[in-house]
Design an enzyme around this catalytic site. Structure first.
Site, short mmCIF file in Angstrom:
data_model
loop_
_atom_site.label_atom_id
_atom_site.label_comp_id
_atom_site.label_asym_id
_atom_site.label_seq_id
_atom_site.Cartn_x
_atom_site.Cartn_y
_atom_site.Cartn_z
N ASP A 1 -20.27 4.13 -24.01
CA ASP A 1 -20.56 3.00 -23.14
C ASP A 1 -21.88 2.34 -23.47
OD1 ASP A 1 -21.92 5.25 -22.23
OD2 ASP A 1 -21.84 4.66 -20.12
N ASP B 1 -23.60 5.66 -27.83
CA ASP B 1 -22.48 6.42 -27.29
C ASP B 1 -21.41 5.46 -26.81
OD1 ASP B 1 -23.74 5.46 -25.02
OD2 ASP B 1 -23.66 7.36 -23.93
N SER C 1 -17.99 7.29 -20.72
CA SER C 1 -19.12 7.45 -21.63
C SER C 1 -18.66 8.05 -22.96
CB SER C 1 -20.21 8.30 -20.96
OG SER C 1 -21.35 8.38 -21.77
#
Length: 497
Positions: free
Chosen positions: A273, A271, A120
């Site tokens: 991902d 962000d 992430s």
């Protein structure tokens, strides 16, 4: 067709403590000291035994799907995970580069369990795995992740993988980017909207891959009435421009400057991902995730009412008090829940919710298998903006009724004792002033002061971190002065000032 024979891979496995980086929701560790091919292969085999094989429809071969982000280690690790699955007789579909919501789409679209390789918004040295059951149902601590961890740990401790099941699964590749983009476009129709200029900061993450496909024509879909100004679309897991974590205000600075500079109507920040989306108005000011939650909720409630259904909307307890107020005023039923995607998804299934939103900019849609998708939330905001003539700042003001502090962390030795000391002190002060407080412990402790003749509405929540000696404060007030007074009072008590 790619046929993988795990017997060709090294059978010896490294020794590592999985509990150090397999937490409540996912796997998140540093490469290669915590996560390497051997560790990931063991986790993949355990995922097969705990989730994939028990869920496989009778008479059909067990299958799973794997995607990955742009981090340098992601291709190797996703392949190792596929090897672990194949060693247990599972057929694997690799979809390659994708966003996390792209993987959730694949799991829902194909009807099989899945795994996404991403860390992430974490820095470049990290990677991780987000796993789900068929239909994008979450795999969390209480829904399989602990069992996967323990089984993989036992095999790592023994030093070898178990014997193969007798048949080796096959691994093939499939490109689902266009299908993902088409599905999102069926949920929000932007084709007839007024033209908007949109600046998108992908942070060198997967938004640079998915935004051109969904909002542009890179996947071969017709162009939309959007003029997209790209920022940091180059996929680079070393994050050369800034961390792909829009929750940190420092990472929004470039986008905030670019939106007014380009005369844009809106800015979007994803962000790493691309499962979370943050919104910037035409002045360069952030639109709070609570306001986005209320804005999208209004659209989904209206759609439910038109369909003759009772609309239910989930919100976590950190979102603004304005969120449940707007949901109720629009004819929906607000349902308050703990922070965290596994709680949101479980509660959505329990109450049949059409939508759910969190203060962290995770947005969940029943039409997207109740999974979170930043791109679909962004499309709803674009549609809401395009359907009227006001600038985004004026539109968003309808949903920004109160003033929030944002999340503030304090290092404490004993979070539980500190929390109780704060609650006792605040209660004592309120009693001396003849004020009534409401206290609940759904997630940490939330103290609410409803509006009274003496004081306006305010509330605060204190939650302990699961992984660090931190106490997290969120506060909100009816106005700036009230919020600041509550925030500073609680921080002084927490930090012993």
């Amino acid at each position: 067709m790619i046929v993988t024979d795990p017997s060709d891979a090294p059978r010896r496995l490294p020794s590592v403590d999985l509990s150090a980086f397999i937490k409540a929701y996912d796997v998140r560790g540093t490469v290669p000291d915590q996560l390497d091919a051997g560790v990931v292969r063991a986790i993949g085999a355990a995922f097969a035994d705990v989730v994939v094989l028990p869920e496989a429809p009778e008479g059909q071969p067990p299958r799973a799907v794997i995607g990955h982000d742009m981090r340098p280690s992601s291709p190797e690790l996703s392949r190792a995970f596929a090897d672990g699955l194949a060693s247990r007789g599972v057929d694997v579909t690799l979809i390659g580069l994708c966003s996390t919501d792209g993987l959730y789409f694949a799991s829902g679209f194909l009807g099989i369990p899945g795994a996404m390789f991403t860390a992430s918004h974490n820095p470049a040295q990290y990677n991780g795995i987000k796993m789900c059951r068929a239909g994008a149902k979450p795999v969390g601590q209480d829904s399989g992740l602990s069992a996967i961890r323990d089984l993989a740990q036992s095999r790592l401790d023994a030093g070898t993988l178990p014997e193969e099941t007798g048949s080796i699964g096959e691994v093939d590749e499939q490109d689902l980017l266009k299908a993902y983009a088409q599905h999102l476009r069926t949920l929000v129709d932007l084709t007839g909207s007024r033209r908007l200029k949109v600046v998108i900061d992908a942070g060198n993450g997967m938004g640079g891959f998915t935004a051109p496909a969904v909002l542009g024509d890179d996947a071969g879909l017709p162009a939309l009435p959007l003029d997209v100004v790209p920022m940091y679309f180059e996929l680079d897991g070393t994050f050369p421009n800034h961390e792909a974590n829009p929750l940190d205000p420092a990472n929004l600075v470039d986008l905030q400057a670019a939106v007014p500079e380009h005369g844009a109507d809106i800015g979007l920040a994803f962000d790493g991902d691309a499962d979370r989306c943050f919104v910037i108005d035409e002045k360069g000011d952030p639109v709070s995730p609570s306001a986005v939650t209320a804005m999208v909720a209004r659209r989904e409630i209206a759609k439910e009412i038109r369909a003759g259904r009772e609309p239910v909307v989930i919100h976590n307890l950190i979102t603004s008090r304005a969120v449940p107020e707007i949901i109720a005023a629009d004819g929906g039923t607000p349902v308050r829940t703990r922070v965290g995607h596994s709680f949101i998804k479980e509660r959505m299934a329990e109450v049949g919710a059409v939508f759910g939103g969190e203060h962290s900019a995770h947005y969940y849609f029943r039409e997207f298998w109740s999974a979170d998708t930043g791109m679909l939330a962004a499309m709803h905001v674009l549609a809401a903006l395009a359907e009227q003539d006001r600038p985004l700042s004026e539109l968003a003001a309808e949903y920004e009724k109160y003033v929030a502090s944002g999340e503030i962390n304090s290092t404490v030795q004993d979070a539980a004792a500190t929390t109780e000391r704060v609650v006792a002190a605040v209660r004592e002060t309120a009693a001396a002033e003849g004020e009534e407080l409401e206290v609940d412990r759904l997630d940490g402790v939330t103290v609410l002061h409803p509006a009274s003749e003496r004081q306006p509405m305010w509330w605060f929540n204190l939650r302990a971190s699961n992984t660090e000696p931190l106490l997290r404060l969120n506060a909100e007030g009816a106005d700036e002065a009230t919020m600041v007074a509550v925030r500073d009072r609680v921080l002084a008590l927490v930090r012993g000032a």
